[in-house]
Design an enzyme around this catalytic site. Structure first.
Site, mmCIF file in Angstrom:
data_model
loop_
_atom_site.group_PDB
_atom_site.id
_atom_site.type_symbol
_atom_site.label_atom_id
_atom_site.label_comp_id
_atom_site.label_asym_id
_atom_site.label_seq_id
_atom_site.Cartn_x
_atom_site.Cartn_y
_atom_site.Cartn_z
ATOM 1 N N HIS A 1 49.453 45.243 35.553
ATOM 2 C CA HIS A 1 48.601 45.207 34.358
ATOM 3 C C HIS A 1 48.180 46.624 33.953
ATOM 4 C CE1 HIS A 1 47.234 40.937 35.625
ATOM 5 N NE2 HIS A 1 47.929 40.799 34.516
ATOM 6 N N CYS B 1 39.470 42.156 38.316
ATOM 7 C CA CYS B 1 40.127 40.850 38.136
ATOM 8 C C CYS B 1 39.230 39.647 38.399
ATOM 9 C CB CYS B 1 41.316 40.721 39.084
ATOM 10 S SG CYS B 1 42.187 42.221 39.373
HETATM 11 C C1 CIR Z 1 48.790 37.860 39.653
HETATM 12 O O1 CIR Z 1 49.873 38.348 39.961
HETATM 13 O O2 CIR Z 1 48.603 37.365 38.557
HETATM 14 C C2 CIR Z 1 47.672 37.872 40.664
HETATM 15 N N1 CIR Z 1 48.228 37.756 41.981
HETATM 16 C C3 CIR Z 1 46.844 39.125 40.541
HETATM 17 C C4 CIR Z 1 46.084 39.194 39.249
HETATM 18 C C5 CIR Z 1 45.283 40.425 39.111
HETATM 19 N N2 CIR Z 1 44.540 40.372 37.901
HETATM 20 C C6 CIR Z 1 44.102 41.432 37.273
HETATM 21 O O3 CIR Z 1 44.419 42.541 37.634
HETATM 22 N N3 CIR Z 1 43.372 41.238 36.184
#
Ligand code: CIR
Length: 259
Positions: free
Chosen positions: A165, A252
């Protein structure tokens, strides 16, 4: 009023299935208990900084649902429900809808393409949307239109290749300053901002979280912590070993806004 004066947040308790969370490189699953402890300490840190936290129930069907940031964008009085790009995460947005309706006067919905909140950096000079493997060009453009409807200016930038991201590689430290990896800074996506670069090997520190007078930073990034302290920031360290195994950092695990 500072741009970081959040006083409300939504989080979601990790599910036991979090051990199956998505990861680009498998370095071993995190333990459920470990993620739970990290989440508990995170919520306590938010509360200690004056944030009132609403905790939603765990969703076993969605291993990554603890990462609520990817389901929505929130502002004072308005929210946008997103469409996660990861197939196993798409259904998380519908699970967030009721909480948004409860907390915001206006809730818009992204209807085209895909976009995840981890790709969105909100700043006083506009909302930067990182096109990525999760946020499609169509989704980014549709999101910019929705942002215009609620009086925000959206700018589409590129998330570096191979980076999950946009905010895996940057975070807003104050109204003028962004903590940023060198690989993201090289593309010059944030004109006019002062950049503090993460030292080589500490790219994972870039996903920090400014709340009130403090910057929450993942424990273990000593050189980044020292840089931020030298620059006058009040750094609070949090353990993220478990969630880092599934590609997550500090932003997150919450949706944050000033009510
Ligand atoms: C994913 O790959 O979607 C999750 N394992 C990690 C999401 C992390 N989210 C974020 O950085 N906003």
């Amino acid at each position: 009023m500072s741009f970081h004066a959040f006083n409300r947040a939504i989080v979601r308790t990790p599910s036991r299935s979090v051990v199956n969370g998505l990861r680009a490189v498998d370095v071993g699953a995190p333990s459920y208990e470990g993620v739970l402890a990290e989440h508990r300490d995170y919520v306590r840190a938010l509360e200690s900084l004056g944030v009132s936290v609403e905790t939603l129930a765990a969703l076993e069907a969605f291993p990554d649902s603890v990462f609520v940031e990817d389901t929505a964008l929130v502002f004072t009085g308005a929210a946008i429900l997103l469409r996660p790009g990861a197939a196993t995460r798409r259904g998380e947005a519908a699970e967030m809808a009721a909480a948004l309706d409860r907390n915001f006067e206006r809730v818009l919905r992204l209807e085209a393409g895909t976009a995840e909140g981890g790709d969105v950096l909100t700043t006083p000079r506009g909302v930067f949307i990182g096109a990525s493997a999760r946020t499609s060009a169509i989704g980014a453009a549709a999101l910019a239109s929705l942002l215009a409807e609620i009086g925000q200016r959206g700018f589409v930038v590129n998330t570096p290749p191979g980076v999950l991201h946009l905010k895996s590689d940057c975070s807003l430290l104050d109204d003028e300053t962004i903590l940023c990896t060198a690989r993201l800074a090289a593309a010059g996506p944030f004109p006019g901002f002062r950049l503090i670069l993460t030292p080589e090997g500490e790219e994972g520190a870039a996903n920090a979280l400014r709340i009130g007078d403090s910057v929450l930073l993942s424990k273990g990034y000593r050189r980044t912590a020292a840089l931020l302290e030298q620059a006058g920031y009040n750094v609070k360290l949090l353990t993220t070993d478990g969630i880092a195994r599934i590609d997550a950092g500090l932003s997150c695990m919450s949706l944050r806004w000033r009510a």
